[in-house]
Scaffold this motif. Structure first.
Motif, short mmCIF file in Angstrom:
data_model
loop_
_atom_site.label_atom_id
_atom_site.label_comp_id
_atom_site.label_asym_id
_atom_site.label_seq_id
_atom_site.Cartn_x
_atom_site.Cartn_y
_atom_site.Cartn_z
N UNK A 149 0.50 -0.28 -13.59
CA UNK A 149 0.83 0.55 -12.75
C UNK A 149 0.45 1.19 -11.65
N UNK A 150 -1.02 1.94 -11.65
CA UNK A 150 -1.12 2.50 -11.00
C UNK A 150 -1.91 2.04 -9.19
N UNK A 151 -2.43 0.34 -9.54
CA UNK A 151 -2.31 -0.08 -8.79
C UNK A 151 -1.11 -0.29 -8.17
N UNK A 152 0.28 -0.76 -9.13
CA UNK A 152 1.20 -1.53 -8.00
C UNK A 152 2.00 0.16 -6.65
N UNK A 153 1.29 1.30 -7.94
CA UNK A 153 2.10 2.66 -7.14
C UNK A 153 1.35 2.55 -5.73
N UNK A 154 0.21 2.12 -5.97
CA UNK A 154 -0.88 2.61 -4.92
C UNK A 154 -0.47 1.86 -3.32
N UNK A 155 0.11 0.52 -3.84
CA UNK A 155 0.59 -0.86 -2.60
C UNK A 155 2.04 0.83 -2.62
N UNK A 156 2.61 0.41 -3.31
CA UNK A 156 3.67 1.09 -2.67
C UNK A 156 3.63 2.53 -2.05
N UNK A 157 2.80 3.13 -2.53
CA UNK A 157 2.17 4.57 -1.41
C UNK A 157 2.41 4.20 -0.31
#
Length: 504
Positions: A455-463
């Motif tokens: 989830x956090x890796x995907x959040x980093x890409x979204x950021x």
């Protein structure tokens, strides 16, 4: 445009640190109450006679009231005065904490925890808005948000430590008595040091919109927290989710027609409020779950005592503090976008490391290293996303913006914890058919940490796209130039601590 808000008189520079310390202590108290009961749940259950379902509501009652009432608390602070609402919230919080420590029945304890959540919903947005008043945009605000992030992270990790110490030394009631004493000390400090001149926003309280969104959040958080024990197909859970969806739709319709809307559209037209809140919700979905699963692994698998479990959170808390203090300096050096993405990826790497825990592991090999990585990444991301969520918000709406970012974190946490607890329980149940109990438990915790890392890796890409500043559009060779604007002098540009480029 004058919105009817009196101008705040900023305290003289020598006193700003003292005022910030008092406001940060209020936020620390709120975060402390979120996690301080986690280690003591077995003792609380035995002491009050709670069932399995009742034990979870010692945690859920606080989170439910806190998450559902944050928006109402933020708007109330804007309309009635932030200092007044902060003091009232602290008084309610202290009284509820004392009642929880004296509770002799499950009903009284759970009701006191809900009242604690009500007080916290007034404290958190009011204290954040007062901090924004105290420090205008610039490096000073960046440093203040660094302090804010440090105490928030330290409150979450420190609650586990303090809960273990107090439970083992004097018994579970003292975790609530200590929180009550701390709230009274903070109330005294706020009374003495926070100026009385904080203004109020003009307008009326949106009672209908507040009722709709509060009931919607209540239904949503209740359904998500109940699903952990009842399952997602339980008719009550499904009914609550349906009611939440209906109420959210009604809220959207109500807000379009009201001049004094609880969440006015203007809140999302300046700064990066929308981006900051979305990313904070995703971060919160992992944050709260971390402080739930890690102590369980330490106690149930590694057989650590409550005191040792709490002490084991110290490296995480210290990493939180160091990361939050360093966050503004890092952001000025590499920019907000690089800071957010690097912090999220660092936390994701720590959680991925935690996903390799074993049933015959140890604290030094399985917990210590990843805890430091998680603490650093978590605190830096929290500081930067809080700054994004209040970036460019007009002063009269600062309390609402503070309530909104706390709401997204809290509701995101409820969603994440419900989903991850369900996942961990399912994996454990499946593994227990062919593995010993401790190995099955560990498999469930590993799954929760692995999904959190994803989830956090995907959040980093979204950021990456959400936090980039807007660039002026290039004009083609035949594009018409805009007409000249007459004469009002443009205000001087203000340098933001989080990102020197203009906000989207």
């Amino acid at each position: 445009m004058n919105l009817g808000r009196t101008k705040d008189r900023a305290p003289s520079p020598p006193h700003r640190g003292t005022v910030l310390a008092a406001l940060a202590a209020a936020q620390f108290t709120v975060m402390l109450a979120t996690s301080i009961v986690n280690v003591a749940l077995p003792q609380i259950r035995a002491g009050v006679g709670l069932s399995d379902g009742g034990t979870t509501w010692v945690v859920n009652a606080y989170g439910l009231a806190f998450g559902a009432l944050l928006l109402a608390g933020g708007r109330t602070a804007d309309l009635l005065g932030r200092r007044r609402v902060l003091l009232t919230g602290l008084a309610v919080f202290a009284a509820a904490s004392l009642a929880a420590g004296l509770a002799a029945s499950p009903a009284v304890l759970i009701a006191a925890r809900a009242l604690q959540g009500l007080g916290a919903a007034a404290i958190a947005p009011a204290a954040l808005a007062l901090t924004m008043d105290l420090f205008p945009p610039g490096p000073g605000r960046g440093r203040a948000l660094g302090v804010w992030g440090a105490v928030s992270g330290a409150g979450g990790a420190g609650g586990v430590l303090l809960g273990g110490v107090l439970t083992q030394a004097w018994g579970w009631p003292w975790i609530f008595h200590t929180v009550a004493l701390g709230a009274l000390l903070v109330l005294t400090a706020v009374t003495a040091f926070v100026p009385r001149t904080a203004g109020r926003a003009a307008g009326r309280f949106d009672l209908l919109g507040t009722a709709a969104i509060t009931l919607a959040l209540t239904c949503l958080v209740w359904a998500l927290t109940s699903a952990r024990g009842s399952g997602w197909t339980d008719p009550r859970v499904l009914g609550a989710l349906l009611a939440a969806g209906t109420l959210f739709t009604a809220f959207a319709v109500i807000e379009r027609r009201r001049p004094d809307a609880l969440i006015p559209p203007r809140l999302f037209t300046t700064g990066r409020v929308r981006s900051g809140n979305l990313l904070m919700a995703l971060l919160g979905s992992v944050w709260i779950a971390l402080f739930f699963f890690l102590p369980l692994y330490q106690q149930q698998v590694l057989a650590m005592s409550p005191l040792a479990t709490g002490a084991g959170q110290l490296p995480l808390a210290l990493a939180n503090i160091l990361g939050a203090i360093a966050a503004p300096r890092v952001a000025r050096r590499i920019g907000a976008t690089a800071t957010v993405t690097t912090a999220l990826l660092t936390e994701a790497a720590g959680l991925l490391w935690l996903s390799r825990i074993s049933a015959d592991g140890s604290y030094l090999t399985d917990v210590l290293g990843p805890s430091v990585m998680v603490g650093l990444g978590l605190s830096i991301a929290f500081v930067q996303l809080t700054a994004l969520a209040v970036d460019g918000v007009p002063g009269p709406d600062a309390g609402l913006a503070g309530g909104l970012v706390n709401t997204t974190r809290q509701v995101g946490g409820a969603i994440g914890l419900a989903a991850l607890a369900t996942l961990a329980g399912s994996v454990t149940a499946h593994a227990s058919t062919h593995q010993p109990h401790l190995e099955a438990l560990t498999a469930g915790y590993r799954a929760a940490f692995a999904v959190s890392a994803a989830v956090l890796a995907a959040t980093a890409l979204l950021a990456l796209p959400l936090t980039l500043p807007a660039r002026p559009a290039r004009r083609g060779p035949g594009a018409a130039l805009p007409p000249p604007t007459p004469a009002a002098p443009a205000p001087p540009p203000q340098r933001q601590a989080t990102d020197p480029a203009p906000a989207t």
